[in-house]
Design an enzyme around this catalytic site. Sequence first.
Site: not given
Lengths: 140, 307
Positions: B51-52, B80, B101, B129
């Site tokens: 959703r975010t 990597k 995120r 958040h």
Amino acid sequence: MNVDSIRDGIVIDHIAAGCGMKLYRLLGLENLNVPVAMITNVASARRGRKDIIKIDADIPVSFDVIGYVDPAATVNIIRGGTLIEKKQIDMPEMLSNVIRCKNPRCITSTEQELDNIFRLTDRAKKEYRCIYCDTKAASL
Amino acid sequence: MRSVIDVPDLSLEELDQLMDTAEDIISHPDSYQDACRRKKLATLFFEPSTRTRLSFEAAMYELGGNVLSVTGANTSSAAKGESVADTAKTVSCYADIIAMRHPKEGAALVAANNATVPVINAGDGGHCHPTQTLADLLTIRREKGHFSGLTVGLCGDLKFGRTVHSLIHALCRYDNMHFVLISPEELKVPSYVKNDALKNKGIPYEQTTSLEEAIGSLDILYMTRVQRERFFNEEDYLRLRDSYILTPEKLRLARPDLCVMHPLPRVNEISVAVDKDPRACYFKQVLNGKYMRMALILMLLREAGTL
């Protein structure tokens, strides 16, 4: 007990008894190739008991580290056997690469090249927190 | 370069401005359809999120902009071993703004310190958040019309729930707030959050383990999910998962104007039957999140001189 007086160097005095060795390690004095005297549990009119560190060399020391370990300590600068300056120490607002964050979820735990930076969040409690994750620094 | 890592990065005036812009977008969406034309948002999501990420991407599309997307550390240079700092510097060459995120706490700050474009923290582990909190604030303002004198109940995982900590910090900046903290003993609000946000500011709060006893006094009930990914120990997660479940029976004890919120996704902590109750505001909250992200993207791009 006799400890020779120093000619050119630094005396960190009035360290809270028991904190001298912590300061010795955090300042990295064990890695220096100069005479260093660590004196512990000396009688002190001001603090009851105190520790003293004498460094017989003109080397830079981090006042931030001293302020973090014990802001009540004093730093005496000696030149030619004479005290030329007495510095009062304060707690630094920011502490860079002195202590590491203990939070395993912190970005500094995986990205080792990042500077470990803590900011002073509560002067009365001598509380520092990691700028990345806000975790409180472990007690000394 | 201005970035938003946590809610305190925004002043109360800026929060009001963002909510005003979001309200204006809701009223006049057509006026904003080309606001970010030819601008690019990079969504760097190194942790699972639906959703975010979709909310950020929908926000940019509705502003007329474009989206570059990375989902999952396995499909990016992070696999990597690229550092967050290098990723941020590189992506800055492609995008006008970054939403990131990351599972590690503080990753967004590292990105912001190295990017040459604004960075929005879309969640850094269990830490912050902020855009969820922006969604929460707009929902409260739209449902209640004000932030003064509200009794806010927070229920569930109050220990690891980053949305809860951010919301407490945000709401305690308003006058006459009162908090009721409802959780099992093991998932209480950490003392440093209580001390920083509530005790030291003299803001009244109560702690209880009973949702039924508390619900009748609340203007807002903010439910949270017990999140598996925040536990090191599966046994603890399973034991605490079903601590609080909001049902129509419990809602009968609540005020008629209660506003039930949840950052979503839910597992079972709000019964599906509650969705029909007019007091259920959690899907409105999702929509409000998109509008606040639109407002934030606009604000940061304007401040950066990109718009």
